[in-house]
Design a protein around this motif. Structure first.
Motif, PDB file in Angstrom:
ATOM      1  N   UNK A  78       0.846  -1.207   0.000  1.00  0.00           N
ATOM      2  CA  UNK A  78       0.000   0.000   0.000  1.00  0.00           C
ATOM      3  C   UNK A  78       0.875   1.249   0.000  1.00  0.00           C
ATOM      4  N   UNK A  79       1.929   1.228   0.828  1.00  0.00           N
ATOM      5  CA  UNK A  79       2.826   2.384   0.892  1.00  0.00           C
ATOM      6  C   UNK A  79       3.510   2.644  -0.446  1.00  0.00           C
ATOM      7  N   UNK A  80       3.928   1.588  -1.123  1.00  0.00           N
ATOM      8  CA  UNK A  80       4.601   1.756  -2.415  1.00  0.00           C
ATOM      9  C   UNK A  80       3.686   2.437  -3.427  1.00  0.00           C
ATOM     10  N   UNK A  81       2.401   2.069  -3.424  1.00  0.00           N
ATOM     11  CA  UNK A  81       1.449   2.694  -4.347  1.00  0.00           C
ATOM     12  C   UNK A  81       1.284   4.172  -4.022  1.00  0.00           C
ATOM     13  N   UNK A 101     -10.706   1.799  -3.212  1.00  0.00           N
ATOM     14  CA  UNK A 101     -11.106   0.936  -4.327  1.00  0.00           C
ATOM     15  C   UNK A 101      -9.989   0.843  -5.354  1.00  0.00           C
ATOM     16  N   UNK A 102      -9.329   1.981  -5.603  1.00  0.00           N
ATOM     17  CA  UNK A 102      -8.227   2.018  -6.566  1.00  0.00           C
ATOM     18  C   UNK A 102      -7.061   1.152  -6.082  1.00  0.00           C
ATOM     19  N   UNK A 103      -6.729   1.272  -4.805  1.00  0.00           N
ATOM     20  CA  UNK A 103      -5.625   0.481  -4.246  1.00  0.00           C
ATOM     21  C   UNK A 103      -5.976  -1.001  -4.262  1.00  0.00           C
ATOM     22  N   UNK A 104      -7.238  -1.328  -3.920  1.00  0.00           N
ATOM     23  CA  UNK A 104      -7.685  -2.725  -3.906  1.00  0.00           C
ATOM     24  C   UNK A 104      -7.577  -3.346  -5.295  1.00  0.00           C
ATOM     25  N   UNK A 105      -7.940  -2.561  -6.311  1.00  0.00           N
ATOM     26  CA  UNK A 105      -7.871  -3.067  -7.697  1.00  0.00           C
ATOM     27  C   UNK A 105      -6.423  -3.353  -8.099  1.00  0.00           C
ATOM     28  N   UNK A 106      -5.511  -2.456  -7.732  1.00  0.00           N
ATOM     29  CA  UNK A 106      -4.104  -2.638  -8.104  1.00  0.00           C
ATOM     30  C   UNK A 106      -3.463  -3.831  -7.394  1.00  0.00           C
TER      31      UNK A 106
END
Length: 695
Positions: A8-11, A22-27
């Motif tokens: 999550x931190x890297x994103x 939602x965006x993070x979950x998709x990635x």
């Protein structure tokens, strides 16, 4: 930090833009709920690193980093060093402790390497460190070529250490600390473990504990008299002064002119300093006496009523201490150090004396319950209560029953504490598979507490024992003398688990073996068997102690040039058999290769091993303090303590030698008697240590 938090931190770090859950979950190809759960760790990490997190409704969240921070955090996440990240507070404390103890300038890259940050972060932290030292009247020097160091008066450096320790100590934990836990554990829990350990290294914890005990003996009410912060400051100051005296000389100062306004208080301090000088075998110069005196008289005192509650001239307190000391002798358990028991029993006895004066009797009867369950303790309490209350017949069984309850509660507390078996895990390097092994031990064996992981070459039984370690669990073959060791496979199989559990059971039996709880046993047969076992143990200890004392080795004025010469000489003393001498020599040299145990404040080297059927205890003194290479470093050796047990020694023999080792650290009188007093005094001290096994 787990892998999910890192992802999550890297994103969030990569582009610095806003992202919805939602965006993070998709990635990451997970559910939104999973991301929501993982965000708690992300927020915690950002807060610890003082990183700003922005929330914008409908747009998402973003992390605000400058280029330097982004580079640093990205590097740490990529290299896996995130597990050792320290908060800014931790970093500043670590920097200060390093600088306060450094003997030469330190390079900036050293700080960056131990703190896992960039040199730029160190530069920013040093700005705060410089402010801290300025408030302590010290100067922080930063030279690009030479490094970083502090300058200032030695007194100010000592005062800085006191202030740093005091500001990070959990005062309540210090107040109740009695050496039953590691010294670093009394520091603020919000600090990282490494930070707390660095703080604990600023002062010798063994000497600190000895100072606390000595002052308790000298003035039992002082801890309750002074406000906690001032009491702690004074104790730390005295301990640091002792350490400082060992390496410095004194400038004489006239005392009488400075303290003529309060001769009674000053005499109180002088008498205490005399005790400290004898206990630690030092000479306290007048300048230090003045400093300790000034700190004492400037300390804040609690409300006078609370002081009077622990006044040793108070009749209930005198009775309380006399009663506890008498009872603990029969019950074979240390109770007088239990401050909670002293406080509770003192209050109870005050009320008891008031009731007797007013001729009020206890109405609620608990005598049958007490006699039924704690018959032995009741009989001990009754006998000593009647004696201490001067044979008065007004102290009836009901009153004695209530006193018994207080004593029993304290004993149960001790028993509960000794049920915990503390262990260290030993492997070749202290890393690698040991982490996985520890987790498997925790899953499979609930009755053991893994305190630490250490490398094979770091094993020092004497040090481990005095840290409260009960058991060594090792993945490589290891011979031990003072502590039991279980050799296991790196992946922990079923046989390993059984062996560890067997050792834990034996350790618990040994730790509780001398506590006479006096509970009502269900079986008369069990009572008889227990009594027979106790009698057999007593006879065994009598014979063994008599043998050890009669055959005690005592040599003086030895001249040696190196550690090998000392060991060669010592190995010939316990036996005339050339074969056994060679065995002792080989075993002692093997242990020296691992690293010998050395108590530097006394110059005492401990030499111990197992050899055939040999049992030997002895003291060898050198003709003068001699620099010998011990464990890879040169030490000033004054004497060597020799302890040898058979290869398959009875655990009771190991207990005897273990008691000596432990008491050498806990009792400085014993330590310095071994170093400098006649043989008869040494034997008397050792006899006192052994006496606990034959009561």
């Amino acid at each position: 930090m787990d892998q999910r938090t890192q992802d999550i931190l890297k994103i969030l770090i990569n582009d610095g833009s806003h992202h919805t859950f939602k965006d993070i979950a998709r990635k990451l190809d997970v559910s939104v709920r999973t991301i929501a759960r993982g965000m708690k760790a992300v927020y915690t990490f950002c807060e610890s690193q003082q990183i700003s997190v922005t929330h914008q409704r409908g747009v998402g969240i973003s992390i605000n980093l400058n280029p330097s921070q982004k580079s640093e955090i990205s590097f740490l996440l990529e290299t896996g060093n995130d597990k050792e990240l320290y908060s800014p507070t931790d970093r500043i404390i670590i920097l200060i402790t390093e600088l306060l103890t450094a003997k030469e300038p330190i390079k900036s890259y050293y700080f960056a390497s131990i703190l896992k940050v960039t040199p730029g972060t160190i530069s920013r932290d040093l700005v705060e460190v410089k402010k801290w030292f300025k408030k302590s009247f010290l100067t922080l020097n930063i030279n690009r070529g030479n490094g970083i160091w502090i300058t200032g008066d030695t007194d100010e450096i000592q005062e800085a250490k006191v202030n740093l320790l005091l500001s990070n100590i959990d005062k309540k934990r210090f107040y109740y600390w009695s050496g039953d836990s590691e010294f670093w554990e009394i520091f603020d829990e919000s600090l990282a473990l490494y930070t707390r350990k660095r703080l604990s290294n600023l002062v010798n914890s063994y000497e600190l504990l000895e100072v606390i005990r000595l002052i308790d003996e000298y003035d039992f009410g002082l801890k309750q008299k002074l406000v906690d912060a001032y009491y702690i400051r004074w104790i730390i100051l005295i301990t640091l002064t002792i350490e400082r005296i060992r390496i410095q000389t004194e400038d004489p100062t006239q005392i009488q002119e400075m303290v003529s306004d309060n001769e009674v208080t000053f005499q109180y301090i002088l008498d205490l300093m005399e005790l400290i000088e004898r206990r630690f075998n030092i000479s306290i110069g007048e300048r230090h006496v003045i400093d300790i005196y000034n700190n004492y008289v400037s300390s804040k005192v609690r409300d006078i009523q609370s002081v009077e509650q622990v006044d040793l001239n108070d009749k209930p307190m005198k009775i309380t201490l006399s009663l506890i000391e008498a009872i603990q002798g029969d019950l074979d358990v240390q109770l007088v150090q239990d401050r909670d028991l002293v406080h509770r029993l003192n209050l109870h006895l005050k009320l008891l004396l008031m009731r007797k004066d007013m001729r009020i009797n206890v109405k609620e009867s608990i005598i049958d319950t007490i006699k039924s369950n704690y018959e032995y303790i009741f009989s001990v309490v009754k006998r000593h209560s009647i004696n201490i209350f001067q044979g008065t017949n007004t102290l009836d069984d009901e009153e004695i029953a209530y006193i018994t309850l207080h004593i029993t509660a304290a004993i149960m507390n001790i028993k509960n504490k000794v049920q915990v078996v503390k262990a260290v895990v030993v492997c070749m390097s202290g890393m690698g598979t040991s982490k996985m092994l520890i987790e498997r031990i925790k899953q499979k064996i609930k009755s053991v507490e893994i305190v630490d992981t250490i490398a094979f070459h770091e094993v020092n039984e004497f040090s481990l024992m005095n840290q409260g370690i009960d058991l060594i669990i090792s993945t490589i073959y290891l011979e031990t003398l003072l502590l039991p060791a279980v050799i296991i496979e790196p992946l922990l199989n079923i046989d390993d688990i059984k062996e560890i559990n067997t050792q834990i059971t034996l350790l618990k039996e040994r730790k509780t073996g001398h506590i006479k709880l006096g509970f009502k046993d269900k079986s008369k047969k069990d009572n008889k068997e227990a009594e027979l076992k106790s009698n057999n143990n007593t006879l065994f200890y009598f014979g063994l102690i008599n043998q050890i004392l009669n055959e005690f080795i005592f040599e003086t004025d030895l001249i040696v040039n190196d550690i090998q010469g000392l060991i060669e000489y010592v190995s010939k003393l316990p036996t005339k058999s050339k074969q056994t001498q060679d065995k002792v020599l080989n075993e002692l040299m093997k242990r020296e290769a691992y690293g010998s145990t050395f108590i530097d404040e006394a110059g005492l080297l401990l030499l111990h091993c197992k050899a055939e059927q040999l049992t030997s205890l002895g003291m060898v003194r050198l003709d003068k303090p001699t620099e010998l290479k011990v464990g890879g470093t040169f030490q000033e050796v004054r004497a060597a303590l020799l302890m040898i047990v058979p290869e398959h020694a009875d655990e009771r023999l190991v207990d005897l030698f273990g008691a000596i080792s432990k008491n050498i650290v806990l009792d400085s009188d014993l330590l310095f008697t071994m170093i400098g007093r006649p043989k008869e005094e040494i034997l008397n001290k050792i006899s006192n240590v052994f006496s606990q096994f034959i009561k």
